[in-house]
Structures are given as C-alpha cells and as structure tokens.
Design an enzyme around this catalytic site. Structure first.
Site, PDB file in Angstrom:
ATOM      1  N   HIS A  68       0.798  -1.237   0.000  1.00 37.75           N
ATOM      2  CA  HIS A  68       0.000   0.000   0.000  1.00 37.75           C
ATOM      3  C   HIS A  68       0.825   1.279   0.000  1.00 37.75           C
ATOM      4  O   HIS A  68       0.513   2.242   0.692  1.00 37.75           O
ATOM      5  CB  HIS A  68      -0.959   0.004   1.185  1.00 37.75           C
ATOM      6  CG  HIS A  68      -2.069  -1.000   1.092  1.00 37.75           C
ATOM      7  ND1 HIS A  68      -2.551  -1.475  -0.109  1.00 37.75           N
ATOM      8  CD2 HIS A  68      -2.808  -1.607   2.068  1.00 37.75           C
ATOM      9  CE1 HIS A  68      -3.532  -2.340   0.121  1.00 37.75           C
ATOM     10  NE2 HIS A  68      -3.705  -2.436   1.431  1.00 37.75           N
ATOM     11  N   HIS A  88      -9.679   2.175   0.251  1.00 38.77           N
ATOM     12  CA  HIS A  88      -9.629   1.044   1.180  1.00 38.77           C
ATOM     13  C   HIS A  88     -10.735   1.135   2.235  1.00 38.77           C
ATOM     14  O   HIS A  88     -10.482   0.934   3.426  1.00 38.77           O
ATOM     15  CB  HIS A  88      -8.250   0.987   1.840  1.00 38.77           C
ATOM     16  CG  HIS A  88      -7.837  -0.390   2.272  1.00 38.77           C
ATOM     17  ND1 HIS A  88      -8.579  -1.156   3.148  1.00 38.77           N
ATOM     18  CD2 HIS A  88      -6.758  -1.145   1.946  1.00 38.77           C
ATOM     19  CE1 HIS A  88      -7.965  -2.306   3.352  1.00 38.77           C
ATOM     20  NE2 HIS A  88      -6.854  -2.325   2.620  1.00 38.77           N
ATOM     21  N   TYR A 140     -13.747  -0.037   4.514  1.00 38.80           N
ATOM     22  CA  TYR A 140     -14.227  -1.270   5.138  1.00 38.80           C
ATOM     23  C   TYR A 140     -15.741  -1.122   5.324  1.00 38.80           C
ATOM     24  O   TYR A 140     -16.198  -0.209   6.014  1.00 38.80           O
ATOM     25  CB  TYR A 140     -13.601  -1.465   6.515  1.00 38.80           C
ATOM     26  CG  TYR A 140     -12.152  -1.874   6.544  1.00 38.80           C
ATOM     27  CD1 TYR A 140     -11.785  -3.117   7.044  1.00 38.80           C
ATOM     28  CD2 TYR A 140     -11.140  -1.010   6.129  1.00 38.80           C
ATOM     29  CE1 TYR A 140     -10.447  -3.498   7.115  1.00 38.80           C
ATOM     30  CE2 TYR A 140      -9.809  -1.375   6.198  1.00 38.80           C
ATOM     31  CZ  TYR A 140      -9.475  -2.628   6.696  1.00 38.80           C
ATOM     32  OH  TYR A 140      -8.150  -2.998   6.772  1.00 38.80           O
ATOM     33  N   GLU A 193     -11.665  -3.820  -2.953  1.00 34.01           N
ATOM     34  CA  GLU A 193     -10.718  -2.824  -3.446  1.00 34.01           C
ATOM     35  C   GLU A 193     -10.495  -3.029  -4.942  1.00 34.01           C
ATOM     36  O   GLU A 193      -9.883  -4.009  -5.355  1.00 34.01           O
ATOM     37  CB  GLU A 193      -9.393  -2.953  -2.701  1.00 34.01           C
ATOM     38  CG  GLU A 193      -9.499  -2.864  -1.193  1.00 34.01           C
ATOM     39  CD  GLU A 193      -8.329  -3.559  -0.502  1.00 34.01           C
ATOM     40  OE1 GLU A 193      -7.179  -3.133  -0.743  1.00 34.01           O
ATOM     41  OE2 GLU A 193      -8.563  -4.530   0.246  1.00 34.01           O
TER      42      GLU A 193
END
Length: 353
Positions: A110, A181, A183, A317
């Site tokens: 990342h 990213h 959630y 993602e």
C-alpha cells in the site's frame, strides 16, 4: 434514524503547513459522505436501509488523531502509489531496479511507510456533492520514480453512488495502482460481523498467492473452490474451509480477475438481509481484492465507541493485480510521461425488501 454527522472540529488542524479538514457531501436522497483530505479518507457514509433509516456503512474513527495513531488498517483511505503488495519491495523499470520499503513482512504494501493514506491532499469542494483532492508525489518518494501529480474526485451521485475518479500524470516512467480502502458493514459500522452478507463477484478466476500473499502468477478458476462467488452466497459459508489459499490469509484476502465486457463493469454485488441494503460495485479496473477484515484487532474502538473485531467488515478494493510490476503476464501498471492514468469506481447503494 437520521445521519449523525461527526464534529468537523475534530479534524481541523495544520500538518506540515497544510490544512486538514472534514468535508461533507450530500445528495437529494439524504445520503451523506464525510471525507477528510488527510489520506483522502472516507470517514462516514450514511445510506438508507429498507425501513428508511440511515446507517453508516463504513468503519472508521471520529477524530483525526485516531487516524494518525492507528494507520495500518487504512480505514477508508486512498492507498498508493501502489495499492496491495509488491514482492520483496523491488521492481525493475527500463533496466533499473527500484527498492521500496518492506512494511508487510518481506514485501511492500500500500505504498510503503508513508503512503498516500498519510498524505495531506489539497482539497476543493466544488459543490454539495463533489470533492476534488490533489497531491503531488515527488520523485523517489517512498522509492518510486517520477513526480506524480494525482487528482481524486469523490462524488455522491443522485442515484446514490459514491463515485471515485482517479487521474494521474508523471514526468518519468513509473508504476501506479490506486484504490480506496473502505471497510464496509451494511448492517452499520460496529454492528457485528459480515459473515451473513450475501456476496456475488463477477469473476471466473483469481490470482493465487504464496505463503506471503504474493501472487504466484497463476490465474486459477474459482469453480469448485471456496473462492467461488459467481453465484450469490454468504461471505461466511466457506470462509473457514480447509483450503490452502484461505489458510494463508486467515480468510479471504484475494484478488479476483473481473469479467470485463464493458468500459465500466459490475465487479461485485453485496446484499445484507436484515437492513436490506444492497451495494453494487462498478469499476474500470481489471481486478478487485476481497478482504474480510481478518486482522482487525479487537482493541479498536470505532466512531460510536463500539469495539471492532476480526471480520467486522469487508473490503472490495478495485485495482490492478498485486505484484504486477514483477509479473509480465499481468495487465501493465506502467505509466509513461505524456500518458494519463484514469480509473473510475462506483459503490452504488439501493435497498431490497
């Protein structure tokens, strides 16, 4: 229940001479997204359930300080310059080898030690439903070549999608792979696990991984494996199956090869039966990473002071494949000067009785 907005004052500060703030996007359906220019982070996303009550469907924190002191989950952030993993933190361009931070075991993850998730982006809110963020990643920042100028636009559309559009240009040959990213828990953040969410992924193959979660280079058919989501099933149905690929990541942490027939393809569909919230994911990207929050620690307190736990959320993602710079058979992630990187992803919300 109406959206409960976070206090913008808890995000207002100056970091390294740059202003950080919390921005609020709305649409005519009453949906709300709150986004900070620290990491381009989606902090909250309120959408209606089947009873017309609003739920915040993304995990996150209620203050900037919590994002700064708990960076490794990447809750809601833009990740780059390269999302996902690069084997042993090395890649070669034009016969030159570049070395990156190894911040995920022996691999690069990342964007490195200080990736785009920790950058302060220049923000411009152009209207009630659109936020534009820009950032210039300098030549050799985190080991990547080229001055890379990036623009990310968030739009909360009237048909209830969070639309994310990415552009980038470089002055030197480089690699790029950007994603968001977030959630998600469609029951609402902090409301239990996501194992009962129904998931369908528009992919016949996935990129198999080794013991360090680096792709082997093989594209494996999902048929007759626990990774098969070509037909809708609950996330929890096969998550604990006796299958090597699932054991490696303690659950799903895999890139799926999207069936691409259009410019913008339906990559995945998630339905949560109790709230009746449906999320469709559309993207121009060739891959989508399913991650089931396997390593969320139960020491984390979320925005409403509820403890988060492993599998309290899922990530979808949109991306190019992991370790593409070292896999010539994967779609290219090379960006040349005078070219423009462009990528679009939509997370579109609706309800089902």
């Amino acid at each position: 229940m109406l959206p409960q907005l976070l206090n913008a004052a808890d995000f207002d500060t100056i970091l390294n001479g740059k202003k950080v703030a919390l921005y609020t996007l709305t649409n005519k359906q009453g949906s709300v997204a709150q986004i900070t220019n620290y990491g381009g982070t989606v902090v909250s996303l309120w959408v209606k359930d089947k009873e017309d009550n609003f739920k915040d469907v993304v995990l996150g924190y209620k203050t900037l300080e919590e994002y700064r002191t708990n960076p490794n989950a990447y809750f809601g952030s833009i990740v780059g310059r390269y999302a996902n993993r690069i084997a042993k933190g090395k890649f070669t361009l034009d016969n030159k080898t570049y070395t990156l931070a190894t911040n995920n075991g022996e691999n690069h993850l990342h964007g490195g030690t200080t990736g785009f998730d920790a950058a302060v982006w220049v923000a411009k809110q152009t209207c009630s439903h659109t936020l534009e963020l820009t950032y210039v990643s300098g030549d050799m920042e985190e080991g990547y070549p080229g001055n890379l100028a990036v623009t990310v636009q968030y739009q909360l559309t009237e048909d209830n999608a969070l639309k994310i559009t990415y552009w980038a240009i470089t002055d030197k040959t480089t690699i790029i792979n950007l994603t968001n990213h977030s959630y998600f828990n469609l029951k609402g953040e902090g409301n239990g696990d996501i194992l009962d969410h129904n998931l369908q992924i528009n992919a016949e193959k996935f990129t198999s991984v080794d013991q360090t979660c680096i792709p082997t280079g093989e594209l494996i058919p999902v048929k007759n494996t626990p990774l098969d989501f070509t037909k809708e099933k609950t996330i929890g149905k096969d998550i604990n199956a006796n299958y090597d690929q699932l054991k490696i990541g303690n659950g799903y942490d895999h890139n799926y090869v999207i069936n691409q027939t259009e410019t913008l393809n339906l990559a995945a569909k998630v339905t949560e039966p109790t709230a009746g919230i449906v999320m469709d994911v559309f993207t121009t990207e060739p891959g989508i990473q399913l991650y089931t929050g396997n390593f969320i620690t139960d020491t984390v307190l979320g925005k409403t002071n509820k403890k988060y736990h492993p599998r309290a959320a899922f990530c979808l993602e949109t991306q190019h494949y992991p370790d593409s710079p070292n896999k010539p058979n994967f779609p290219s992630v090379i960006l040349q000067p005078k070219e423009e990187y462009h990528s679009v992803t939509l997370y579109k919300f609706s309800t089902k009785a």
